[in-house]
Each structure stands twice: as C-alpha cells, then as structure tokens.
Motif scaffolding. Structure first.
Motif, short mmCIF file in Angstrom:
data_model
loop_
_atom_site.label_atom_id
_atom_site.label_comp_id
_atom_site.label_asym_id
_atom_site.label_seq_id
_atom_site.Cartn_x
_atom_site.Cartn_y
_atom_site.Cartn_z
N PRO A 198 1.31 -1.38 0.17
CA PRO A 198 0.02 0.56 0.00
C PRO A 198 1.07 1.13 0.22
N ILE A 199 0.69 1.99 -0.95
CA ILE A 199 1.65 3.12 -1.09
C ILE A 199 0.23 4.82 -0.40
N PRO A 200 0.61 5.87 -0.06
CA PRO A 200 0.12 7.02 -0.28
C PRO A 200 -0.24 7.78 -0.93
N PRO A 201 -1.27 8.70 -0.61
CA PRO A 201 -2.07 8.66 0.32
C PRO A 201 -3.25 7.76 0.80
N ARG A 202 -3.91 6.91 -0.12
CA ARG A 202 -5.28 6.26 -0.51
C ARG A 202 -4.90 4.69 0.09
N ASN A 203 -3.31 4.60 0.21
CA ASN A 203 -3.59 2.85 0.59
C ASN A 203 -3.69 1.60 -0.56
N ILE A 204 -3.43 2.50 -1.33
CA ILE A 204 -3.54 1.01 -2.70
C ILE A 204 -2.62 0.90 -3.23
N ASN A 205 -2.50 -0.55 -3.79
CA ASN A 205 -1.33 -1.58 -3.66
C ASN A 205 -2.05 -1.93 -5.52
N LEU A 206 -1.04 -1.25 -6.17
CA LEU A 206 -0.19 -1.85 -7.38
C LEU A 206 -0.16 -3.09 -7.71
N ASN A 207 0.24 -3.73 -7.36
CA ASN A 207 -0.12 -5.86 -7.04
C ASN A 207 1.07 -6.14 -8.22
N LEU A 208 2.53 -5.25 -8.19
CA LEU A 208 2.74 -5.13 -9.38
C LEU A 208 4.28 -5.66 -9.49
N PRO A 209 4.51 -7.10 -8.81
CA PRO A 209 6.04 -7.46 -9.12
C PRO A 209 6.21 -7.50 -10.00
N MET A 210 7.74 -7.93 -9.75
CA MET A 210 8.93 -7.44 -10.72
C MET A 210 8.08 -8.65 -11.44
N SER A 211 8.77 -8.05 -12.94
CA SER A 211 9.14 -9.26 -14.47
C SER A 211 10.53 -9.13 -14.35
N ASP A 212 9.93 -10.52 -15.15
CA ASP A 212 11.38 -11.69 -15.30
C ASP A 212 12.61 -10.35 -16.45
N GLU A 213 11.61 -9.52 -17.00
CA GLU A 213 12.84 -8.54 -17.09
C GLU A 213 13.74 -7.63 -16.65
N MET A 214 12.44 -7.32 -15.63
CA MET A 214 12.88 -6.30 -13.92
C MET A 214 13.71 -6.64 -13.03
N LYS A 215 13.14 -7.91 -12.97
CA LYS A 215 14.87 -8.80 -12.16
C LYS A 215 16.17 -8.90 -12.52
N LYS A 216 15.85 -8.93 -14.22
CA LYS A 216 17.36 -8.85 -14.96
C LYS A 216 18.20 -7.83 -14.71
N GLN A 217 17.71 -6.45 -15.15
CA GLN A 217 17.86 -5.11 -15.06
C GLN A 217 18.09 -4.83 -13.59
N PHE A 218 17.59 -4.96 -12.51
CA PHE A 218 18.54 -5.25 -11.11
C PHE A 218 19.80 -5.71 -10.89
N THR A 219 19.65 -7.17 -11.57
CA THR A 219 20.79 -7.60 -11.84
C THR A 219 22.26 -7.36 -12.17
N LYS A 220 21.99 -7.09 -13.77
CA LYS A 220 22.72 -6.14 -14.98
C LYS A 220 22.92 -5.05 -15.28
N PRO A 221 22.23 -4.36 -14.38
CA PRO A 221 22.00 -2.64 -14.66
C PRO A 221 22.56 -2.00 -16.23
N ILE A 222 21.67 -1.93 -16.85
CA ILE A 222 22.52 -0.99 -18.40
C ILE A 222 20.35 0.08 -18.33
N ASP A 223 21.74 0.69 -19.26
CA ASP A 223 20.87 2.63 -19.57
C ASP A 223 20.15 2.33 -21.25
N SER A 224 20.47 1.74 -21.72
CA SER A 224 19.92 1.31 -22.79
C SER A 224 19.20 1.60 -23.43
N PRO A 225 18.49 3.53 -24.17
CA PRO A 225 17.10 3.11 -24.82
C PRO A 225 16.25 1.95 -25.18
N ASP A 226 17.27 1.16 -26.13
CA ASP A 226 16.68 0.28 -26.99
C ASP A 226 16.25 -1.16 -26.46
N PRO A 227 14.54 -1.29 -26.29
CA PRO A 227 14.07 -2.82 -25.84
C PRO A 227 14.34 -3.21 -25.79
#
Length: 307
Positions: free
Chosen positions: A275-304
C-alpha cells in the motif's frame, strides 16, 4: 646542522604540497553538474505531481515516490563524491513539456519520474540506469479466465484511441489472425469502464497504468493483468544532462549499487507491491523477469531489445 634541518623542513613542505596537489587539482578540474553542485552547495531534483508511484504529491502535498527515492540516493552519492559536509536538496516541479528544457537550461540536475529513455530523447539529454520497464499488456476480469494473447481470440477488446497500444493490438490481431473486435476509447478511464461493465473483455495499455487503474477500482481483486505482453520492455530512466560523463558516472555507480543490493528489491516492493500513500492503494505489480534481469545487471540502454 641548521642546513640539514632546513633541508629536512623543505623536503617535508615539498612532500605535503605534493600530497595536497592532487586534491586541489581535483577540485579545480570539476566540470558540468558536479562543479555546479560544488559551487552552489545544492542539487535540484525535478519531480512530477501525479506520476504514481514514480513521483507524485502525497497526502501532505509533499513529493514522494519510487523515482524520487532513487534520486535521493544519487544525491547522497554526489555529496560523498564532492566531500561536502552538507548538500541542500531542492525540489522543482516539472511536466512532460518542461522537463527537458529545464534540464537543458540548468534549472534541474536530475529528473525523477516516469520518463521513457529512447533514442530520440538521448539526442537532447542523458539517462542513468533504467529504474523501471513497462510493456503493453491487457487487464481483464479474473472470472473471464484470460491469461494469454491467444485467449483473446474472437473477443471484443478496447484500447485508448491515438496510442501506440491500440496500434500494437491491431497489428497483433492481423499477424496472429485473432479475429478481435477492437474498440477505441476516448481515454483510459472510459476504456477501463468498458471492461468493468462487460462491453469489452480486456483493455490493452501500459502495464503500470493498468495496475494503477485496477488499484483505484471498486474491487481490485476482481482483475488481473496478463503476463503476456504485446511489446518489448520500454525503459524508464532518471534523466540528467547530456554529455556530462563525470556526473553520469556518479549516478550510474549509485543506481547500480542500489539495484543490485537487497535494498533495491525492497524499494521496488515498497512502491509496487505494498500500500502506498495517500490512499493506501496497492498496485500489485511484482517484478517482471525483465526487471529482475535489469536489477541484476543494470544498463541504461534506450533499446527495448537490450532488455
């Protein structure tokens, strides 16, 4: 004896001056944003007022958000790099229209929101390591039991008129011979309402925007967002000035350190699965596989395709 002492004194003074020389040169050699921050004792962060959960105004009308938290980490790294006992962090509101001009003219030093890092923007500004990857997905009612693009065959779906998302679902319809009826909606709210009321079985849009609509709905538990996507990941990045390599290096090192640590995952969960402020809504958006990869080896590429 006096001559020996004099020589020793000279040698000590010379050694001290040589030891201090690199530090003095380092301060003199500062350029770009680092010099600006060192000279002023302040760094200015550009924030958005309604880009949930990246950067927006909380219950007390003060800026909060996932991207803002990341920018504070970069500010801490800049403070340490410059050896400043204190760094004044100023906040300046920006919009989609003003964010790039205000970066270019020196009003802001970092822009913390949901700005897409793409090739066109890289001609004007720079970006540090991507902090979020969005993609085109669809939202539907759980009771409809729709999980994949193929599950939509022969059904009626909706997307917002004039967006890349409606173009993408039209292309998929043709390529995969899905036999869809695709309805255009005037805006996101109308499109979601069409799923809510049963006029369409699914709404095709950016996943993070869908998550926000679901979280704000009357019954968030009644909906699900597909794991299947109709696009490659689209990177969001913290924006900084173009061709400012020393400052970008500090930002890159700070974000890479954050993302690859347990603190990075905790920060993501704080804004996307709790839950996040101010209304305590929860986006319920767990990390995607792509996000997990990005957080393991961060890059700044503009290329999808890089993600």
């Amino acid at each position: 004896m006096q001559f020996v002492l004099a020589r020793r004194g000279f040698a000590a003074a010379l050694g001290l001056s040589l030891a201090l020389a690199p530090l003095a040169a380092s301060a003199e050699d500062l350029t770009g944003t680092l010099k600006k921050v060192k000279d002023s004792g302040a760094i200015t962060i550009g924030y958005r007022d309604s880009s949930v959960p990246f950067s927006y105004l909380g219950g007390d009308e003060k800026p909060v958000g996932y991207a803002l938290d990341i920018c504070y980490k970069i500010a801490d790294a800049v403070k340490a790099k410059l050896g400043l006992p204190k760094l004044d962090v100023k906040l300046n509101p920006v919009t989609s229209a003003t964010r790039i001009p205000l970066m270019a003219n020196g009003t802001i030093d970092l822009e913390c929101g949901s700005t897409t890092n793409n090739a066109d923007r890289q001609k004007q500004v720079g970006f540090t390591n991507s902090h979020f990857l969005t993609a085109t997905r669809f939202v539907s009612k759980k009771s409809a039991n729709l999980h994949t693009i193929e599950d939509l065959k022969g059904k009626t779906v909706v997307s917002t008129s004039g967006t890349t998302n409606i173009r993408q679902i039209n292309e998929a319809n043709t390529e995969k011979k899905l036999g869809l009826t695709i309805l255009p909606a005037k805006d996101h709210a109308e499109a979601f309402l069409m799923v809510e009321t049963g006029r369409a079985v699914a709404f095709v849009m950016d996943d993070v925007l869908l998550a926000s609509l679901v979280a704000s709905s009357k019954d968030p538990g009644a909906y699900e967002i597909s794991k299947d996507s109709l696009s490659k990941p689209e990177p969001y990045g913290i924006m900084l000035r173009k061709d400012d390599a020393p400052f970008k290096q500090v930002a890159d090192e700070a974000t890479a350190k954050l993302y690859t640590s347990p603190e990075g995952k905790a920060l993501y969960d704080k804004w996307f699965t709790q839950p996040i402020p101010p209304r305590n809504i929860n986006l319920n958006l767990p990390m995607s596989d792509e996000m997990k990869k990005q957080f393991t080896k961060p890059i700044d590429s503009p290329d999808p395709a890089a993600y």
